[in-house]
Structure formats: C-alpha cells, structure tokens
Scaffold this motif. Structure first.
Motif, short mmCIF file in Angstrom:
data_model
loop_
_atom_site.label_atom_id
_atom_site.label_comp_id
_atom_site.label_asym_id
_atom_site.label_seq_id
_atom_site.Cartn_x
_atom_site.Cartn_y
_atom_site.Cartn_z
N LYS A 2 0.85 -1.19 0.00
CA LYS A 2 0.00 0.00 0.00
C LYS A 2 0.89 1.24 0.00
O LYS A 2 1.70 1.42 0.91
CB LYS A 2 -0.91 -0.01 1.22
N ILE A 3 0.72 2.06 -1.03
CA ILE A 3 1.60 3.23 -1.20
C ILE A 3 0.77 4.50 -1.20
O ILE A 3 -0.20 4.62 -1.94
CB ILE A 3 2.40 3.12 -2.51
N GLN A 4 1.19 5.46 -0.38
CA GLN A 4 0.53 6.76 -0.32
C GLN A 4 1.44 7.79 -0.98
O GLN A 4 2.56 8.03 -0.53
CB GLN A 4 0.27 7.17 1.13
N ILE A 5 0.98 8.40 -2.08
CA ILE A 5 1.71 9.49 -2.72
C ILE A 5 1.07 10.80 -2.29
O ILE A 5 -0.14 10.98 -2.44
CB ILE A 5 1.68 9.37 -4.25
N ILE A 6 1.88 11.70 -1.76
CA ILE A 6 1.37 12.98 -1.27
C ILE A 6 1.98 14.11 -2.08
O ILE A 6 3.20 14.24 -2.18
CB ILE A 6 1.68 13.17 0.22
N SER A 7 1.11 14.91 -2.67
CA SER A 7 1.51 16.07 -3.46
C SER A 7 0.85 17.28 -2.81
O SER A 7 -0.26 17.67 -3.19
CB SER A 7 1.06 15.89 -4.91
N GLY A 9 -1.04 20.29 -1.57
CA GLY A 9 -1.68 21.48 -2.11
C GLY A 9 -2.17 21.37 -3.53
O GLY A 9 -3.19 21.96 -3.90
N VAL A 10 -1.45 20.65 -4.39
CA VAL A 10 -1.82 20.55 -5.80
C VAL A 10 -1.33 19.22 -6.34
O VAL A 10 -0.24 18.73 -5.97
CB VAL A 10 -1.22 21.72 -6.61
N TYR A 11 -2.14 18.59 -7.17
CA TYR A 11 -1.72 17.34 -7.82
C TYR A 11 -0.67 17.66 -8.88
O TYR A 11 -0.98 18.24 -9.92
CB TYR A 11 -2.90 16.64 -8.48
N THR A 12 0.57 17.30 -8.63
CA THR A 12 1.60 17.52 -9.64
C THR A 12 1.56 16.41 -10.67
O THR A 12 1.20 15.27 -10.37
CB THR A 12 3.00 17.57 -9.00
N TYR A 13 1.97 16.74 -11.87
CA TYR A 13 1.96 15.75 -12.95
C TYR A 13 2.89 14.58 -12.63
O TYR A 13 2.55 13.42 -12.84
CB TYR A 13 2.36 16.42 -14.26
N GLY A 14 4.06 14.90 -12.07
CA GLY A 14 5.01 13.85 -11.74
C GLY A 14 4.46 12.84 -10.76
O GLY A 14 4.72 11.63 -10.89
N SER A 15 3.71 13.31 -9.77
CA SER A 15 3.15 12.38 -8.79
C SER A 15 2.17 11.42 -9.45
O SER A 15 2.09 10.23 -9.10
CB SER A 15 2.46 13.15 -7.66
N MET A 16 1.42 11.90 -10.44
CA MET A 16 0.46 11.05 -11.13
C MET A 16 1.15 10.02 -12.03
O MET A 16 0.71 8.88 -12.15
CB MET A 16 -0.52 11.92 -11.92
N VAL A 17 2.26 10.43 -12.66
CA VAL A 17 3.02 9.50 -13.48
C VAL A 17 3.59 8.37 -12.62
O VAL A 17 3.49 7.19 -12.96
CB VAL A 17 4.15 10.23 -14.24
N LEU A 18 4.19 8.72 -11.48
CA LEU A 18 4.73 7.71 -10.58
C LEU A 18 3.62 6.80 -10.06
O LEU A 18 3.82 5.58 -9.91
CB LEU A 18 5.46 8.37 -9.42
N GLY A 19 2.47 7.38 -9.79
CA GLY A 19 1.34 6.57 -9.34
C GLY A 19 0.93 5.52 -10.35
O GLY A 19 0.63 4.38 -10.00
N LEU A 44 6.64 11.56 -1.10
CA LEU A 44 6.33 12.98 -0.94
C LEU A 44 6.85 13.74 -2.16
O LEU A 44 8.06 13.78 -2.41
CB LEU A 44 7.00 13.49 0.34
N SER A 45 5.94 14.32 -2.93
CA SER A 45 6.29 15.04 -4.15
C SER A 45 6.30 16.54 -3.87
O SER A 45 5.24 17.13 -3.62
CB SER A 45 5.28 14.71 -5.26
#
Length: 430
Positions: A2-7, A9-19, A44-45
C-alpha cells in the motif's frame, strides 16, 4: 504494498506518473493533496524550496511511521532536503526509472538517490531517461476540480530546454537536450483525461514549441499535437501558456490561434538589455517587442512574466521595464521577485552579492516608503499596479486590488528571504 503518494496542495503531474507506474506493478496506490499517514510507504512530491520549511510538512514527516521518500525539483539539492526533512531518501533525478526499485527494495544501490548512512550522505549517479513515454498516469478522481492558472492539469510533452536562463531549474534538472514523448502517448493520455471529466488542459514542458525538437524546431510535430488535442478537448480547453520569444514564428502563432484558447505567456523578465544579459536570456528587448507584435498580428493575446529585484538590478533597469510595459501593452502581466532556486546560477549569484547590492535587502526610500517595503517588494508592487494601467483596456485600481498586490509583494519578499536563509545554510551544496 500500500503506497501513499502525497503532493501537498496541488496534484503535480510527476506524482500522477509515478502513481501509474506503481499501480501497474501491482501496488495499491493512492494520491492525495493532504498529509496522511496511510500506507506501507509514503512518497512525498515537492515542487518548491519553500515546502521544505512548511511546518505542517515538517511535522508530518517527523511523525511518519513508514519509510518516506521525497522527490520532485527539490531533489536537485538532496543535502538541503535531508537536512530539513527527516525523510529516508531523496530522488535526485527523473523518478520513472527508479521508483519501483526504491519502493520495493529501499535506497541502497538505486541510481539517482541520496540517503543518510549514519552521519554521511550517500549519493548515487543519476539515471537519465532516454525515452519518456510512460504508462497511463494515475489520475485522482477529483482532478477535474483542480485549477492551476485556469487549467485542471498541466501535461508534460517533452523535457529539457535550449535556454540558459540563470533563474531556471529546467535545463539543470532535465538537461539541454530535448526529449519528446510520442504523439500517440500524449493523445491516449488526453483522451483518458477527457473521459474522466477533465476539461481544461495545459501543455507544459517549459517552452511548448520545443516538442519534437531535433536540431531545429519541428513545427509540423508541434502543430499536429495541437490539432489532435484540440480535437479531443475543444480549442477553448487547450492552452500552451509558456513560450520563448525566439521560438515562435508565423506558423506556430497561427496554430496557437487556431487550436488553443489563443493566449500565450512570454518570459519577458526585463525591459533592460543589461538585465537580460545578466539573466542569460539570450534575447534582447527588441526581440521581446517584435515577438509581442508578431503574436498580436495573428490575433493571439499575450501575457508577460517579469522578474524584479534581481541582484544588481538598478532603479534605471527597473524604469526601463516600466517603459517596456507601456510600449508592449500586454493583455496580462505576472510579476515575481527573483527567487534563487537551488541548482541554478542565480543561487550562486545571490550568495555572492552583498546585501547593499541586492534590492531584496535594501529598504525602499521612494514613493512607497510609508509602506515599509524592501526595494524589491516596492518594485514588485509598483510593477503590478503599473501593469494594470498598461493593458489595452486599463483596469481601475480599487482599494481591494491595491491591498491584494501589496500583500502579494510582501508575501513574495518574506518567502524569498526564507529561501536565502536556506541557501546560506547549505551554501556549499547549492
């Protein structure tokens, strides 16, 4: 896992690609703008130096139980990240090629990663992605509710920049060779965004017309991309906001008018040739004026970004910029105080400039002296007010607008002084 990606304040594009990459590896992945302890691993992005000083982020990391790995543009100075945040490792480069190994096996032996081993910081050689096509990003279900300068999301079409601007991190993080995604990969992504209800998309990458670049501008590739994306989204929902004045021509501007909302932003930065040279913009004031006029001749509305308070900027340089604004009559203006981002030449310039020559640290003694601003803050405030009077349709300065701009100038000054504090603390690494 289970992985939590935290961006934050704003969804960054990089965080979505890694997701998307981790999802396709079989992991359970969630992306959040909020600080949550909800996973076996936390990614943490971070996109801003100032986020390293955010009390909420610092407290969150200090209380985290699972491993926390940090990435994003802040990774260009991992010593600063590791010194300010109690994270387990920092990704110093493009994350797609290493994220699965980092999450599944930890940082040891992973390229492009820095981490602490006792009192020592271990850094491995960065990995550069030759092909930047990627699997479908993991788009959060509420992405259509996000608004960043009017767009729900900024998508990446290429990496790298030919420019050498002293204040810009892009060529230092991604290099100066242009690597473009395939049109098919971009189109598939935008179709999925549209299916999810996302309406407004901005084409990013630094300078949009560099898409497809190989030794020269590939205008056909850029125009084909705009045609395809406009056909999916509709021209009123597609923008290419950031452009260099020396990388547009009649064909490119005609395509922007035909297939997008019909706006672009030029990085004007200054109306002083001396300052443009110090910033290594590679263009002149005359180049800037010609580009604005050319865009306007094609019916494209033009916004301009300006930098004030650059170390060594004189009052004469500043007044030349005000004169430029009067001549250019831009449709919109964005003003910022020079921020010395770690890893950029400006960071070294800032550290080596005596406070007496740096407008950020000089008290303003001119027309706004009663407001108790630094010279950089006063110039930022004055230019924002001046910009409203130099638009084709001038905007009346109400008390509310006056106070908004005043608070913005003060806020920028405060934030950038904090960045200077970090630079001084880690001056041997920046």
């Amino acid at each position: 896992m289970k992985i939590q990606i935290i961006s934050p304040g704003v969804y960054t594009y990089g965080s979505m690609v890694l997701g998307g990459i981790l999802r396709d590896r079989g992991h359970s992945v969630n992306i959040s703008k909020d600080l949550r302890h909800d996973g076996d691993v936390i990614i943490l992005s971070l996109f801003s130096t100032l986020q390293l000083l955010d009390p909420a982020i610092r407290e969150f990391v200090s209380k985290a139980g699972p491993p926390v790995y940090c990435g994003g543009p802040v990774g260009i100075c991992p010593e600063m990240v590791l010194g300010e945040l109690d994270v387990d490792a920092v990704a110093m480069c493009e994350g797609e090629g290493i994220i699965a190994r980092l999450v599944e096996a930890g940082p040891e032996g992973v390229p492009g990663v820095a981490y602490r081993e006792g009192e020592e910081i271990i850094r491995s050689e960065p990995l550069r992605m030759e092909v930047i096509d990627h699997t479908m990003p993991l788009f959060p279900p509420d992405l259509s509710e996000q608004s960043v300068r009017g767009a729900n999301v900024y998508i990446e079409t290429h990496r790298g920049c030919l420019g050498g601007c002293t204040f810009c991190q892009v060529p230092r993080f991604f290099g100066r060779n242009i690597r473009s995604r395939s049109l098919e990969n971009i189109v598939e992504e935008v179709r999925e965004l549209r299916r999810m209800g996302v309406k407004r998309v901005a084409v990013s990458g630094g300078t949009a017309s560099l898409f497809g670049y190989r030794n020269a501008l590939d205008k056909d590739a850029f125009i084909r991309m705009l045609q395809e994306l406009s056909g999916i989204l509709g021209r009123k929902n597609l923008s290419v906001p950031d452009m260099r004045v020396d990388l547009v021509d009649d064909e490119i501007l005609e395509a922007i008018r035909e297939y997008t909302i019909g706006w672009l932003f030029f990085g004007i930065e200054s109306g002083s040739d001396r300052m443009l040279k110090l910033m290594r913009k590679g263009v002149t004031v005359l180049d800037n004026i010609r580009a604005v006029e050319l865009a306007r001749s094609h019916g494209v509305k033009v916004g301009g970004s300006f930098i004030v308070g650059y170390p060594g900027e004189s009052r004469e340089d500043f007044e030349q910029t005000l004169d430029f604004m009067e001549e250019a009559m831009l449709d919109d203006v964005f003003v910022s105080i020079a921020e010395p981002i770690p890893g950029t030449p400006l960071a070294r310039v800032a550290l080596n400039t005596p406070p007496a020559d740096n407008p950020l640290f000089c008290e303003h003694s001119g027309a706004f002296r009663a407001l108790r601003l630094s010279e950089a803050e006063a110039r930022c405030f004055e230019m924002m007010l001046h910009g409203e009077n130099c638009k084709p349709v001038p905007r009346a300065i109400s008390e509310a607008l006056y106070n908004t701009y005043l608070n913005e100038a003060r806020s920028q000054g405060k934030d950038i002084r904090e960045v200077y504090g970090l630079l001084n603390k880690y001056r041997e690494f920046v």
